[in-house]
Design an enzyme around this catalytic site. Structure first.
Site, PDB file in Angstrom:
ATOM      1  N   SER A 154     -11.770 -46.951 -32.258  1.00  0.00           N
ATOM      2  CA  SER A 154     -13.169 -47.277 -32.010  1.00  0.00           C
ATOM      3  C   SER A 154     -13.623 -48.531 -32.754  1.00  0.00           C
ATOM      4  CB  SER A 154     -14.065 -46.100 -32.383  1.00  0.00           C
ATOM      5  OG  SER A 154     -13.832 -45.716 -33.719  1.00  0.00           O
ATOM      6  N   ASP A 158     -22.698 -42.723 -41.074  1.00  0.00           N
ATOM      7  CA  ASP A 158     -21.492 -43.409 -40.607  1.00  0.00           C
ATOM      8  C   ASP A 158     -21.325 -44.723 -41.371  1.00  0.00           C
ATOM      9  OD1 ASP A 158     -19.459 -44.724 -39.307  1.00  0.00           O
ATOM     10  OD2 ASP A 158     -20.366 -44.650 -37.309  1.00  0.00           O
ATOM     11  N   HIS A 207     -18.007 -47.368 -38.837  1.00  0.00           N
ATOM     12  CA  HIS A 207     -18.280 -48.320 -37.757  1.00  0.00           C
ATOM     13  C   HIS A 207     -19.314 -49.344 -38.214  1.00  0.00           C
ATOM     14  CE1 HIS A 207     -16.807 -44.610 -35.708  1.00  0.00           C
ATOM     15  NE2 HIS A 207     -16.066 -45.516 -35.092  1.00  0.00           N
TER      16      HIS A 207
END
Ligand code: NAG
Ligand code: NAG
Ligand code: NAG
Length: 377
Positions: A132, A354, A357
């Site tokens: 990702s 998070d 990312h």
């Protein structure tokens, strides 16, 4: 990637620790000898995929400076950014993190020209291959290109594992191929097997003109988010092994695949360096910070207190051993400085915080500016 990749040094028992030490030494020496490389690397028109030097400038050594001209686009007008990375849409209150430009110490980055990049890609395909974090960079580039040519006709085909954004007027495809380990996971009688020496999905990357690979974060996954039951190399089956050693083996398989399947005179190969996480303020000299939450500014300067993680040494070691080394898009240091650039609590897809990312717009735009620089300089 829902989990929180952890620092791995604590898991190393003696043999892996020795293995690592050896990796670190050879990576350091590879770097040093590279630093003394002669002038032949100036001619990047015949670039062979190894040089970082552009007229003596290391694009990846520098610092972040405030620039009011940033961000390069408004994420709310980009049709390609998904909730996972769309921090402004999901309530991030601050905007300062959007205002920084990467400035190499010894030169200026060329201005990103989306139309020029599409022209260079005319009749061609480029593909981000990996996890990702590759998706993160792909969506950022899609937004950058869309901002440059907002009226361009595009077709988006979003599938797993292969997604494609086609710019009709240029007949250019900008793609993403999801394969977090690069090597295969197959269903066998004994269960799901991570095959450290097999790379069947490579057939889907042939015929692509520009490839940008990435892998690491999934190698740390354990428990319910670990998508395999065994690892296998040759006829040897393992319940588990030191994850850095496994990464080294898997990445070496990838390197051999590139060396024997990619024609370097028609295809350019990049490897996106390790994308760091920010789950401990101690790493950036602020022990009171539990993670990236609430961070609104990058670290100043050109060094990171937490130093370089061992997985970075694995990447350098494997690339240095390639017959035709992939160009290392060496984003680790500049990304380590960006403790402010993660979605933190403002991801539309991850609950919790998070710090793996990156927001789009944001840091991955700089990765793409560097990719563009490597292509045009
Ligand atoms: C770079 O290499 C190309 C192809 O080998 C050559 O035509 C060109 O003159 C070189 N440029 C410089 C500045 O050496
Ligand atoms: C478009 O590009 C592909 C390669 O990506 C090529 O095979 C095809 O012939 C091109 N089509 C046209 C109409 O130029
Ligand atoms: C690589 O591509 C070039 C240009 O198309 C071609 O001349 C050469 O034969 C190819 N090399 C291999 C090993 O296929």
């Amino acid at each position: 990637m829902g989990s929180r990749p952890r620092r791995l040094l604590g898991h190393c028992l003696l043999p892996p620790a020795l293995f690592l030490l050896c990796l670190l030494c050879s990576a350091v020496s590879a770097r040093t000898s590279h630093g003394g490389a002669p002038k032949r690397q100036r001619n990047v028109t015949r670039w062979k995929g190894k040089a970082i030097d552009v007229g003596g400038c290391d694009l990846f050594q520098g610092s972040w400076i405030y620039d009011d001209a940033y961000p390069l686009y408004d994420s709310s007008s980009c049709p390609f950014v998904e909730p996972e990375f769309d921090c402004q849409k999901y309530g991030r209150p601050d905007k300062l993190y959007l205002k920084y430009r990467w400035k190499p110490t010894a030169c200026d980055l060329p201005k990103f020209k989306g139309e020029d990049l599409l022209e260079r890609l005319r009749g061609k395909k480029m593909m981000f291959v990996g996890d990702s974090i590759s998706l993160n960079q792909w969506e950022s580039l899609a937004c950058m290109l869309h901002a440059a040519v907002p009226g361009a006709k595009t077709t988006l085909d979003r599938k797993d594992p292969r997604s494609s954004l086609w710019f009709e007027d240029y007949n250019a495809s900008v793609m993403f191929y999801r394969t977090p380990y690069l090597v295969d996971i197959v269903q066998d009688k004994i269960g799901r097997v991570l095959k450290l020496d097999s790379i069947q999905s490579g057939s889907s990357w042939l015929g692509v003109d520009l490839l940008i690979f990435n892998s690491w974060h999934w190698w740390t996954h354990r428990g319910s988010i670990q998508p395999w039951d065994y690892m296998q190399e040759g006829t040897n089956v393992y319940k588990d092994m030191d994850r850095l050693v496994a990464f080294y083996k898997g990445l070496s398989t990838w390197a051999r695949w590139v060396d024997s399947n990619i024609n370097s005179s028609t295809t350019r190969v990049f490897f996106q360096g390790i994308s760091p996480t920010h789950y401990s303020g101690r790493d950036w000299g602020d022990p009171s910070a539990r993670n990236c939450n609430g961070q609104t500014q990058p670290l100043g300067g050109s060094t990171y207190p937490g130093g370089s993680p061992p997985e970075d040494a694995v990447v350098r070691k494997v690339l240095a051993g390639m017959a035709r080394p992939a160009y290392l898009l060496d984003v680790i240091l500049l990304s380590q400085l960006r403790k402010d650039a993660h979605p933190s609590a403002y991801s539309g897809d991850h609950s919790g915080v998070d710090c793996s990312h990156w927001c789009v717009a944001g840091l991955p735009d700089a990765w793409n500016e560097l990719l563009y620089a490597a292509l045009v300089l």
